[in-house]
Design a protein around this motif. Structure first.
Motif, PDB file in Angstrom:
ATOM      1  N   PRO A   6      37.208  34.601  25.189  1.00  0.00           N
ATOM      2  CA  PRO A   6      38.366  35.688  25.338  1.00  0.00           C
ATOM      3  C   PRO A   6      39.345  35.620  26.680  1.00  0.00           C
ATOM      4  O   PRO A   6      38.506  34.994  27.797  1.00  0.00           O
ATOM      5  N   GLN A   7      40.176  36.292  26.996  1.00  0.00           N
ATOM      6  CA  GLN A   7      40.773  36.340  28.295  1.00  0.00           C
ATOM      7  C   GLN A   7      40.735  37.666  28.973  1.00  0.00           C
ATOM      8  O   GLN A   7      40.448  38.818  28.274  1.00  0.00           O
ATOM      9  N   ILE A   8      40.574  37.492  30.438  1.00  0.00           N
ATOM     10  CA  ILE A   8      40.335  38.858  31.214  1.00  0.00           C
ATOM     11  C   ILE A   8      41.119  38.929  32.246  1.00  0.00           C
ATOM     12  O   ILE A   8      41.318  37.604  32.936  1.00  0.00           O
ATOM     13  N   ARG A   9      41.588  40.103  32.904  1.00  0.00           N
ATOM     14  CA  ARG A   9      42.360  40.077  33.810  1.00  0.00           C
ATOM     15  C   ARG A   9      42.222  41.506  34.671  1.00  0.00           C
ATOM     16  O   ARG A   9      41.788  42.366  33.919  1.00  0.00           O
ATOM     17  N   ILE A  10      42.145  41.512  35.983  1.00  0.00           N
ATOM     18  CA  ILE A  10      42.303  42.713  36.586  1.00  0.00           C
ATOM     19  C   ILE A  10      43.392  43.334  36.697  1.00  0.00           C
ATOM     20  O   ILE A  10      44.475  42.705  36.961  1.00  0.00           O
ATOM     21  N   LYS A  11      43.824  44.713  36.389  1.00  0.00           N
ATOM     22  CA  LYS A  11      45.015  45.275  36.482  1.00  0.00           C
ATOM     23  C   LYS A  11      45.726  45.182  37.657  1.00  0.00           C
ATOM     24  O   LYS A  11      45.116  45.066  38.682  1.00  0.00           O
ATOM     25  N   ASP A  12      46.743  45.044  37.550  1.00  0.00           N
ATOM     26  CA  ASP A  12      47.936  45.050  38.586  1.00  0.00           C
ATOM     27  C   ASP A  12      47.649  46.363  39.446  1.00  0.00           C
ATOM     28  O   ASP A  12      47.556  47.629  39.028  1.00  0.00           O
ATOM     29  N   GLY A  13      47.618  46.083  40.789  1.00  0.00           N
ATOM     30  CA  GLY A  13      47.335  47.289  41.749  1.00  0.00           C
ATOM     31  C   GLY A  13      46.004  47.388  42.313  1.00  0.00           C
ATOM     32  O   GLY A  13      45.709  48.402  43.066  1.00  0.00           O
ATOM     33  N   VAL A  14      45.015  47.038  41.257  1.00  0.00           N
ATOM     34  CA  VAL A  14      43.597  47.282  41.714  1.00  0.00           C
ATOM     35  C   VAL A  14      43.023  46.491  42.935  1.00  0.00           C
ATOM     36  O   VAL A  14      43.381  45.130  42.900  1.00  0.00           O
ATOM     37  N   ARG A  15      42.629  47.195  43.919  1.00  0.00           N
ATOM     38  CA  ARG A  15      42.155  46.589  45.253  1.00  0.00           C
ATOM     39  C   ARG A  15      40.731  47.020  45.394  1.00  0.00           C
ATOM     40  O   ARG A  15      40.375  48.310  45.687  1.00  0.00           O
ATOM     41  N   ARG A  16      40.030  46.070  45.258  1.00  0.00           N
ATOM     42  CA  ARG A  16      38.449  46.305  45.529  1.00  0.00           C
ATOM     43  C   ARG A  16      38.010  45.463  46.805  1.00  0.00           C
ATOM     44  O   ARG A  16      38.070  44.117  46.908  1.00  0.00           O
ATOM     45  N   ASP A  17      37.131  45.947  47.677  1.00  0.00           N
ATOM     46  CA  ASP A  17      36.547  45.310  48.621  1.00  0.00           C
ATOM     47  C   ASP A  17      35.059  44.795  48.535  1.00  0.00           C
ATOM     48  O   ASP A  17      34.517  43.805  49.235  1.00  0.00           O
ATOM     49  N   ASP A  18      34.591  45.683  47.625  1.00  0.00           N
ATOM     50  CA  ASP A  18      33.282  45.422  47.460  1.00  0.00           C
ATOM     51  C   ASP A  18      32.880  45.200  45.871  1.00  0.00           C
ATOM     52  O   ASP A  18      33.405  46.223  45.054  1.00  0.00           O
ATOM     53  N   PRO A  19      32.337  44.379  45.232  1.00  0.00           N
ATOM     54  CA  PRO A  19      32.066  44.411  43.721  1.00  0.00           C
ATOM     55  C   PRO A  19      31.698  45.642  43.291  1.00  0.00           C
ATOM     56  O   PRO A  19      31.706  45.826  41.922  1.00  0.00           O
ATOM     57  N   SER A  20      30.497  46.404  43.833  1.00  0.00           N
ATOM     58  CA  SER A  20      30.030  47.329  43.251  1.00  0.00           C
ATOM     59  C   SER A  20      31.043  48.862  43.199  1.00  0.00           C
ATOM     60  O   SER A  20      30.594  49.611  42.315  1.00  0.00           O
ATOM     61  N   THR A  21      32.307  48.585  43.672  1.00  0.00           N
ATOM     62  CA  THR A  21      33.253  49.784  43.412  1.00  0.00           C
ATOM     63  C   THR A  21      33.866  49.433  42.362  1.00  0.00           C
ATOM     64  O   THR A  21      34.926  50.455  42.042  1.00  0.00           O
ATOM     65  N   PHE A  22      33.878  48.424  41.381  1.00  0.00           N
ATOM     66  CA  PHE A  22      34.703  48.319  40.236  1.00  0.00           C
ATOM     67  C   PHE A  22      34.621  49.328  39.103  1.00  0.00           C
ATOM     68  O   PHE A  22      33.379  49.597  39.076  1.00  0.00           O
ATOM     69  N   GLU A  23      35.282  49.570  38.525  1.00  0.00           N
ATOM     70  CA  GLU A  23      35.327  50.544  37.218  1.00  0.00           C
ATOM     71  C   GLU A  23      35.656  49.821  35.777  1.00  0.00           C
ATOM     72  O   GLU A  23      36.518  48.574  36.141  1.00  0.00           O
ATOM     73  N   ILE A  24      35.265  50.038  34.980  1.00  0.00           N
ATOM     74  CA  ILE A  24      35.339  49.396  33.646  1.00  0.00           C
ATOM     75  C   ILE A  24      37.033  49.463  33.324  1.00  0.00           C
ATOM     76  O   ILE A  24      37.293  48.390  32.830  1.00  0.00           O
ATOM     77  N   GLU A  25      37.652  50.317  33.763  1.00  0.00           N
ATOM     78  CA  GLU A  25      39.205  50.447  33.369  1.00  0.00           C
ATOM     79  C   GLU A  25      39.842  49.622  34.194  1.00  0.00           C
ATOM     80  O   GLU A  25      41.175  49.390  34.126  1.00  0.00           O
ATOM     81  N   ASP A  26      39.151  48.850  35.342  1.00  0.00           N
ATOM     82  CA  ASP A  26      40.063  47.984  35.893  1.00  0.00           C
ATOM     83  C   ASP A  26      40.471  46.708  35.277  1.00  0.00           C
ATOM     84  O   ASP A  26      41.095  45.979  35.818  1.00  0.00           O
TER      85      ASP A  26
END
Length: 275
Positions: free
Chosen positions: A237-257
């Motif tokens: 499958p394809q995956i992308r991070i939504k436009d506008g999402v900015r994360r400095d540490d991987p622990s802060t990602f949300e599944i909705e990103d």
């Protein structure tokens, strides 16, 4: 070295090799067929693919929340329960506590007596000296193994490599690979970790390479594995991070990103979980 895969083909090749020529062994938790140090598995993430098997369904939700659980330094399964994830429950029962000791999360974020945050240190290393050779995380901490519900199977060495074209690669060594249940999760989890780390360091994800030590199929899984290898794989499958999402540490990602698309998988296969 084998070309990086964009579907299940190399994984299925490993399964076939073990089924046809794996060494029968009596292991800690049951009979297995095992091979040692097979050819590394390599996966290509450069065109937006997420290596997630299609010859059986893999739960993105389970993979995501387990990885974030690790990356936040957590070791208590009750946080996973809040997310509807129960893949560590058997280990909690065997360990006699919902807190599994200094397992993956502890080693990622507070390893050893100095409680070293290996993820933060690795991010800083990539940013400050991208072409350095010390972008390494190691989850194998001999001083704390006896306190763990399960010593780390994967992530004994995790090394990142920044290419001059701005791509980030990841190479991981795994001492023990449960090929039919655990390894599909590991493939997607380390792919997702690579995607996250690339985003946090303003790089693009490249190749994931996984070197395995003891790669095994439990004897009770062999009949179902023979069914799976006959299935024709689809592209990942394809995956992308939504436009506008900015994360400095991987622990802060949300599944909705994340946006996951075109996951065309075969029907679910049931493999008995072995603790």
């Amino acid at each position: 070295m084998n070309d990086p895969a964009t579907d299940d083909t190399s994984y299925l090749g490993l399964v076939r090799r073990i089924l046809s020529g794996g060494e029968p062994r009596e292991a800690r938790n049951g009979a297995t067929f095992s091979v040692f140090a097979p050819d590394p598995l390599r996966f290509d993430l450069s065109a937006g693919q997420l290596p997630m098997l299609t010859t059986k369904k893999v739960s993105f939700k389970n993979v995501f929340y387990e990885l974030v659980w690790f990356l936040q330094g957590r070791t208590d399964v009750r946080w996973l329960h809040e997310k509807g994830v129960h893949i560590w429950d058997g280990n909690a029962v065997t360990h006699g506590s919902p807190n599994l000791g200094p397992i993956y999360g502890k080693q990622f974020r507070a390893s050893g007596p100095k409680e070293i945050d290996q993820i933060a240190r690795c991010l800083a290393s990539i940013r400050a000296n991208p072409y350095g050779r010390r972008h390494v995380v190691s989850l194998w901490n001999p001083s704390e193994l006896d306190e763990m519900a399960l010593p780390p199977c994967h992530g004994l060495v995790i090394q990142f490599f920044v290419r001059t074209n701005g791509m980030l690669d990841l190479h991981m060594y795994q001492r023990s690979a449960d090929v039919m249940i655990g390894l599909p999760y590991n493939i997607t989890s380390y792919s997702l970790l690579l995607l996250m780390m690339a985003h946090c360091t303003e790089l693009r994800p490249g190749h994931l390479t996984m070197s395995l030590g003891d790669a095994h199929i439990y004897a009770v899984h062999a009949p179902t594995a023979n069914v799976q290898v006959e299935r024709v794989p689809n592209p990942f499958p394809q995956i992308r991070i939504k436009d506008g999402v900015r994360r400095d540490d991987p622990s802060t990602f949300e599944i909705e990103d994340f946006v996951l698309a075109d996951y065309a998988h075969h029907g679910t296969l049931t493999y008995t979980f072995v603790v």
